[in-house]
Design an enzyme around this catalytic site. Sequence first.
Site, PDB file in Angstrom:
ATOM      1  N   THR A  38       0.828  -1.202   0.000  1.00  0.00           N
ATOM      2  CA  THR A  38       0.000   0.000   0.000  1.00  0.00           C
ATOM      3  C   THR A  38       0.864   1.255   0.000  1.00  0.00           C
ATOM      4  O   THR A  38       2.003   1.233   0.480  1.00  0.00           O
ATOM      5  CB  THR A  38      -0.896  -0.005   1.258  1.00  0.00           C
ATOM      6  OG1 THR A  38      -1.456   1.280   1.447  1.00  0.00           O
ATOM      7  CG2 THR A  38      -0.102  -0.347   2.513  1.00  0.00           C
ATOM      8  N   ASP A  39       0.279   2.354  -0.478  1.00  0.00           N
ATOM      9  CA  ASP A  39       0.988   3.641  -0.401  1.00  0.00           C
ATOM     10  C   ASP A  39       1.017   4.166   1.037  1.00  0.00           C
ATOM     11  O   ASP A  39       1.745   5.106   1.342  1.00  0.00           O
ATOM     12  CB  ASP A  39       0.321   4.677  -1.316  1.00  0.00           C
ATOM     13  CG  ASP A  39      -1.125   4.969  -0.945  1.00  0.00           C
ATOM     14  OD1 ASP A  39      -1.718   4.193  -0.163  1.00  0.00           O
ATOM     15  OD2 ASP A  39      -1.671   5.975  -1.431  1.00  0.00           O
ATOM     16  N   TYR A  62      -1.815  -0.734  10.881  1.00  0.00           N
ATOM     17  CA  TYR A  62      -1.925  -1.386   9.567  1.00  0.00           C
ATOM     18  C   TYR A  62      -0.726  -1.030   8.691  1.00  0.00           C
ATOM     19  O   TYR A  62      -0.023  -1.912   8.192  1.00  0.00           O
ATOM     20  CB  TYR A  62      -3.226  -0.959   8.872  1.00  0.00           C
ATOM     21  CG  TYR A  62      -3.247  -1.273   7.381  1.00  0.00           C
ATOM     22  CD1 TYR A  62      -3.236  -2.592   6.933  1.00  0.00           C
ATOM     23  CD2 TYR A  62      -3.262  -0.247   6.425  1.00  0.00           C
ATOM     24  CE1 TYR A  62      -3.233  -2.879   5.564  1.00  0.00           C
ATOM     25  CE2 TYR A  62      -3.263  -0.531   5.060  1.00  0.00           C
ATOM     26  CZ  TYR A  62      -3.250  -1.844   4.636  1.00  0.00           C
ATOM     27  OH  TYR A  62      -3.240  -2.142   3.288  1.00  0.00           O
ATOM     28  N   LYS A  76       2.380  -3.365   7.232  1.00  0.00           N
ATOM     29  CA  LYS A  76       2.658  -3.545   5.804  1.00  0.00           C
ATOM     30  C   LYS A  76       4.095  -3.095   5.493  1.00  0.00           C
ATOM     31  O   LYS A  76       4.798  -3.731   4.704  1.00  0.00           O
ATOM     32  CB  LYS A  76       1.662  -2.739   4.952  1.00  0.00           C
ATOM     33  CG  LYS A  76       0.233  -3.246   4.982  1.00  0.00           C
ATOM     34  CD  LYS A  76       0.041  -4.648   4.405  1.00  0.00           C
ATOM     35  CE  LYS A  76       0.261  -4.716   2.910  1.00  0.00           C
ATOM     36  NZ  LYS A  76      -0.078  -6.087   2.386  1.00  0.00           N
TER      37      LYS A  76
HETATM   38  P1  NAD Z   1      -9.310  -7.900   2.042  1.00  0.00           P
HETATM   39  O1  NAD Z   1      -9.346  -7.576   3.493  1.00  0.00           O
HETATM   40  O2  NAD Z   1     -10.537  -7.685   1.222  1.00  0.00           O
HETATM   41  O3  NAD Z   1      -8.875  -9.430   1.836  1.00  0.00           O
HETATM   42  C1  NAD Z   1      -7.845 -10.004   2.573  1.00  0.00           C
HETATM   43  C2  NAD Z   1      -7.893 -11.514   2.347  1.00  0.00           C
HETATM   44  O4  NAD Z   1      -6.802 -12.101   3.088  1.00  0.00           O
HETATM   45  C3  NAD Z   1      -9.172 -12.160   2.860  1.00  0.00           C
HETATM   46  O5  NAD Z   1      -9.656 -13.103   1.924  1.00  0.00           O
HETATM   47  C4  NAD Z   1      -8.735 -12.865   4.142  1.00  0.00           C
HETATM   48  O6  NAD Z   1      -9.511 -14.015   4.466  1.00  0.00           O
HETATM   49  C5  NAD Z   1      -7.288 -13.217   3.815  1.00  0.00           C
HETATM   50  N1  NAD Z   1      -6.473 -13.393   5.021  1.00  0.00           N
HETATM   51  C6  NAD Z   1      -6.398 -12.557   6.084  1.00  0.00           C
HETATM   52  N2  NAD Z   1      -5.580 -13.082   7.025  1.00  0.00           N
HETATM   53  C7  NAD Z   1      -5.108 -14.253   6.523  1.00  0.00           C
HETATM   54  C8  NAD Z   1      -4.226 -15.245   7.007  1.00  0.00           C
HETATM   55  N3  NAD Z   1      -3.662 -15.145   8.221  1.00  0.00           N
HETATM   56  N4  NAD Z   1      -3.950 -16.308   6.223  1.00  0.00           N
HETATM   57  C9  NAD Z   1      -4.516 -16.428   4.995  1.00  0.00           C
HETATM   58  N5  NAD Z   1      -5.382 -15.538   4.493  1.00  0.00           N
HETATM   59  C10 NAD Z   1      -5.676 -14.455   5.246  1.00  0.00           C
HETATM   60  O7  NAD Z   1      -8.091  -7.070   1.457  1.00  0.00           O
HETATM   61  P2  NAD Z   1      -7.902  -6.399   0.016  1.00  0.00           P
HETATM   62  O8  NAD Z   1      -8.512  -5.055   0.038  1.00  0.00           O
HETATM   63  O9  NAD Z   1      -8.263  -7.377  -1.031  1.00  0.00           O
HETATM   64  O10 NAD Z   1      -6.325  -6.181   0.009  1.00  0.00           O
HETATM   65  C11 NAD Z   1      -5.444  -7.167  -0.526  1.00  0.00           C
HETATM   66  C12 NAD Z   1      -4.016  -6.681  -0.386  1.00  0.00           C
HETATM   67  O11 NAD Z   1      -3.876  -5.433  -1.064  1.00  0.00           O
HETATM   68  C13 NAD Z   1      -3.593  -6.425   1.054  1.00  0.00           C
HETATM   69  O12 NAD Z   1      -2.256  -6.871   1.200  1.00  0.00           O
HETATM   70  C14 NAD Z   1      -3.677  -4.912   1.203  1.00  0.00           C
HETATM   71  O13 NAD Z   1      -2.740  -4.451   2.164  1.00  0.00           O
HETATM   72  C15 NAD Z   1      -3.306  -4.467  -0.201  1.00  0.00           C
HETATM   73  N6  NAD Z   1      -3.839  -3.167  -0.617  1.00  0.00           N
HETATM   74  C16 NAD Z   1      -5.199  -2.926  -0.570  1.00  0.00           C
HETATM   75  C17 NAD Z   1      -5.682  -1.715  -1.021  1.00  0.00           C
HETATM   76  C18 NAD Z   1      -7.177  -1.434  -1.004  1.00  0.00           C
HETATM   77  O14 NAD Z   1      -7.577  -0.295  -1.294  1.00  0.00           O
HETATM   78  N7  NAD Z   1      -8.033  -2.399  -0.732  1.00  0.00           N
HETATM   79  C19 NAD Z   1      -4.816  -0.720  -1.506  1.00  0.00           C
HETATM   80  C20 NAD Z   1      -3.439  -1.010  -1.542  1.00  0.00           C
HETATM   81  C21 NAD Z   1      -2.976  -2.228  -1.107  1.00  0.00           C
END
Ligand code: NAD
Length: 355
Positions: free
Chosen positions: A136-137, A161, A165
């Site tokens: 993430t940013d 959080y 990360k």
């Molecule tokens: P989300 O919360 O929708 O999904 C996370 C998934 O990870 C879920 O399916 C959950 O069951 C699984 N998970 C959590 N803990 C776990 C564990 N211990 N073992 C196995 N699986 C596990 O998140 P997202 O929004 O899809 O984000 C995905 C990635 O992208 C993350 O790493 C997040 O930091 C990054 N990210 C998200 C955004 C955003 O805007 N959503 C922006 C930048 C980066």
Amino acid sequence: MKYQNILITGGCGFIGTNFINYLFNLKEFTGNVINIDKLTYAGNPNNLIDINEKYGNDRYFFYKTDITDISSIDTVFEKHAVDCIIHFAAESHVDRSIHGPGEFIQTNIIGTFNLLETVRKHWKNSKDFLFHHISTDEVFGSLGNTGYFYETTPYDPRSPYSASKASSDHLVMAYFYTYAIPITISNCTNNYGQYQFPEKLIPLMINNMLEEKDLPVYGKGKNIRDWLYVQDHCSGIWKIVQNGRRGETYNFGGENEWTNIDLLNILCEEVAIQKNKDKDYYKKLITYVKDRAGHDHRYAINCDKVKEELNWKQSVTFNEGLTKTVKWYLSNIKWMNDIKSGQYKNWIEKNYCQR
Ligand code: NAD
Ligand code: TYD
């Protein structure tokens, strides 16, 4: 690069689900997808339940696996000759990290460490192997009203959080320098689109409009976020996996900054249009609530590197993306209701949103 066995972590979450669908829509991708997910409150197995039928193949494998348990990851590596990992799994919601950071440390830091250790055992020094880490940013901290985050911006995370990360990003990079494991990292701004869990700003507000409940704006609503349509994030990840330089980080953003209150106003109008209501109908629900602790003021990112090196560009404008997103949520009321009858209901009842 022709990967045959791509291991996706967190594939039942928002971006993971979109990415797996993106992969199976690509003609050039003929390999298998192995999805490991713990199925936390944010992981919805129904998102992908019919994926093999949908694409007419038997190339999708799912394991309910917690990445904090290294032996269970190892079992999956014993079964499949994994040649690429795309690591999405994380605890991802800032508000939850404020109220309970422990899970964030376990999953985001220890979980990433376990994956790296498993790779170190299994990768066989293949230069064709890849560990792509999704980040993430928010690791870069908070901006004032001007300026951008670059790949070279020093890390300065402010929430549990973003700190977790940041820590995982450092571990991934350390395994590149120390063990020469081929890695890439991407840092992206806020995503929006279908399958996003309704605790994040856009789906939460859509849900509350449909229930005619308050639309809780933290503080004065002047915090600024940059928004990227999830499909465009997926196309960028695939470009890095294919051609990104190993050991490099790439930024993704939407070049699309909004104050929360301005975004909410246009979202209210979009939902009103699609529900055949008066344009301002939902705006009366907007309610200012106590601010988030340590609320980062602004995120904005420079993504010239990925545009210039990998020829990535967005294909969906914010207007189009928001229209599609609202349409999806209105057409998938059951998806939302299923979530609400489970964990999400508890989330609202616990009142974590500082209303
Ligand atoms: P989300 O919360 O929708 O999904 C996370 C998934 O990870 C879920 O399916 C959950 O069951 C699984 N998970 C959590 N803990 C776990 C564990 N211990 N073992 C196995 N699986 C596990 O998140 P997202 O929004 O899809 O984000 C995905 C990635 O992208 C993350 O790493 C997040 O930091 C990054 N990210 C998200 C955004 C955003 O805007 N959503 C922006 C930048 C980066
Ligand atoms: P969020 O979707 O939680 O993403 P992030 O914190 O990772 O940027 O929040 C986006 C912005 O919206 C953020 O500035 C906090 C704000 N916000 C609200 O004002 N009200 C809400 O109910 C939520 C969930 C977020």
